[in-house]
Design an enzyme around this catalytic site. Structure first.
Site, PDB file in Angstrom:
ATOM      1  N   ARG A 148       0.832  -1.208   0.000  1.00  0.00           N
ATOM      2  CA  ARG A 148       0.000   0.000   0.000  1.00  0.00           C
ATOM      3  C   ARG A 148       0.875   1.271   0.000  1.00  0.00           C
ATOM      4  NH1 ARG A 148      -0.794   4.785   2.517  1.00  0.00           N
ATOM      5  NH2 ARG A 148      -0.433   3.804   4.543  1.00  0.00           N
ATOM      6  N   ASP A 149       1.505   1.552   1.111  1.00  0.00           N
ATOM      7  CA  ASP A 149       2.281   2.788   1.221  1.00  0.00           C
ATOM      8  C   ASP A 149       3.486   2.765   0.278  1.00  0.00           C
ATOM      9  OD1 ASP A 149       2.866   5.313   2.457  1.00  0.00           O
ATOM     10  OD2 ASP A 149       4.461   4.332   3.570  1.00  0.00           O
ATOM     11  N   HIS A 169       6.181   4.448  12.373  1.00  0.00           N
ATOM     12  CA  HIS A 169       6.388   4.311  10.926  1.00  0.00           C
ATOM     13  C   HIS A 169       7.513   5.285  10.573  1.00  0.00           C
ATOM     14  CE1 HIS A 169       4.466   3.914   6.742  1.00  0.00           C
ATOM     15  NE2 HIS A 169       5.316   4.905   6.575  1.00  0.00           N
ATOM     16  N   HIS A 176      10.724   6.742   8.329  1.00  0.00           N
ATOM     17  CA  HIS A 176      11.288   6.861   6.981  1.00  0.00           C
ATOM     18  C   HIS A 176      12.794   7.047   7.105  1.00  0.00           C
ATOM     19  CE1 HIS A 176       7.436   8.030   4.556  1.00  0.00           C
ATOM     20  NE2 HIS A 176       7.337   6.873   5.173  1.00  0.00           N
ATOM     21  N   CYS A 183      10.613   9.010  -1.278  1.00  0.00           N
ATOM     22  CA  CYS A 183      10.100  10.114  -0.471  1.00  0.00           C
ATOM     23  C   CYS A 183       9.560  11.186  -1.406  1.00  0.00           C
ATOM     24  CB  CYS A 183      11.186  10.712   0.419  1.00  0.00           C
ATOM     25  SG  CYS A 183      10.569  12.088   1.415  1.00  0.00           S
TER      26      CYS A 183
HETATM   27 MG    MG Z   1       5.613   5.644   4.557  1.00  0.00          MG
END
Ligand code: MG
Length: 308
Positions: free
Chosen positions: A13-14, A206, A208, A239
């Site tokens: 998904r992400d 979560h 990054h 990103c």
């Molecule tokens: Mg993410």
């Protein structure tokens, strides 16, 4: 006894939502099968936002119908509102995630609503999920910093998390959307959340890796008592706020750290690397994650385990 850590997989998904190469539905379903085979037990499968908002995930209905659900595996889907919930229900979902952030500037740019408006939009979907007994997660994005307004203090992230818990979510996940957080901030946010009454087992992070701090932040989260971390197999997603830079922490990098540190995740690094190579091939590019390139490591012989 070895302590358990949950690895919450966000790749399908992400990870994929920011990828421009179109991926066929059957390839996504195969990717999810490989993730399941690798031992991942929470795999965020797709998103039921308006199909034109995220073309890559416009096949959410078909994907959920094609998906072979393994017993004991949760396949949450992102829903923005009741309309999305109804599509998810029709497609056979039974776990959802909702997405907001700490700043109105970010949510307005991202989902066209203020934070308060987003909470109002979630309410009917979450009410229904509660009545159906579905598992419910909420993201608090820009937990440490916003690309439009700058630094975000822990009090604001906790405030939004408490509003979401009031709406009936099982878990809040703090997202470092632009990858600016550092370990001291992770410790401070966790402490403030616990002080506000949020149980550690209802919290996730979560991270990054945009500025190389993701694993250091995981380590700080573990030290602070958090036991659920998001990651994306193959490090997909990039990103959107820093073109070319890393986004999601790669699952293979996270699993290597957990294994070597003695944490039990139930996830097999070799299986993750198989899935990572599969999705990199599907995207038509080399696997650029750290452990994706170096492989695992056999402490008995010193050999790199590229062919796990
Ligand atoms: Mg993410």
């Amino acid at each position: 006894m070895t302590e358990r850590v949950r690895v919450y997989e966000v790749g399908p998904r992400d990870g994929l939502q920011n990828e421009s190469v179109p991926i066929p539905t059957a390839t996504k379903a195969r990717f999810i099968d490989l993730l399941t085979e690798a031992g991942l037990r929470e795999i965020e499968a797709t998103s039921f936002v308006a199909p034109n908002a995220i073309p890559q995930l416009a096949d959410a209905d078909d994907l959920m119908r094609d998906l072979v659900r393994a017993p004991g595996v949760r396949y949450p889907v992102l829903v923005p509102n009741l309309r999305g919930f109804e599509r998810a229900e029709a497609a056979g979902a039974d776990a959802i995630a909702v997405f907001t952030a700490t700043t109105d500037a970010f949510t307005t740019a991202n989902i066209g609503m203020t934070v308060a408006e987003s909470l109002a939009a979630f309410r009917p979907a979450l009410d229904r999920a509660v009545s159906f007994g579905w598992w419910r997660r909420a993201y608090v994005s820009t937990a440490f910093g916003c690309p439009y307004t700058g630094r975000v203090g822990p009090a604001r992230a906790v405030e939004v998390a408490l509003s979401l818990l009031d709406l009936g979510v099982d878990e809040v996940c703090f997202g470092d959307t632009i990858g600016v957080g550092v370990p001291s901030q992770v410790a401070a946010l966790t402490r403030q959340a616990v002080d506000a009454g949020i149980a550690l087992d209802r919290m996730a992070f979560h991270f990054h890796d945009t500025r190389g701090t993701a694993l250091a932040n995981v380590s700080a989260g573990l030290d602070a008592g958090v036991r659920c971390f998001d990651a994306s197999t193959g490090g997909t997603g990039g990103c959107p706020y820093a073109p070319g830079a890393a986004g999601n922490l790669a699952t293979e990098d996270l699993v290597y750290l957990l294994d070597a540190s003695g944490w039990e995740s139930g996830v097999d690094l070799g299986g993750v690397l198989t899935a990572a190579r599969f999705i990199a091939d599907a995207l038509g590019r080399p696997l650029t994650t750290k452990v994706g390139q170096a492989g695992g490591w056999d402490p008995a012989t010193g050999a790199s385990l590229r062919d796990l």
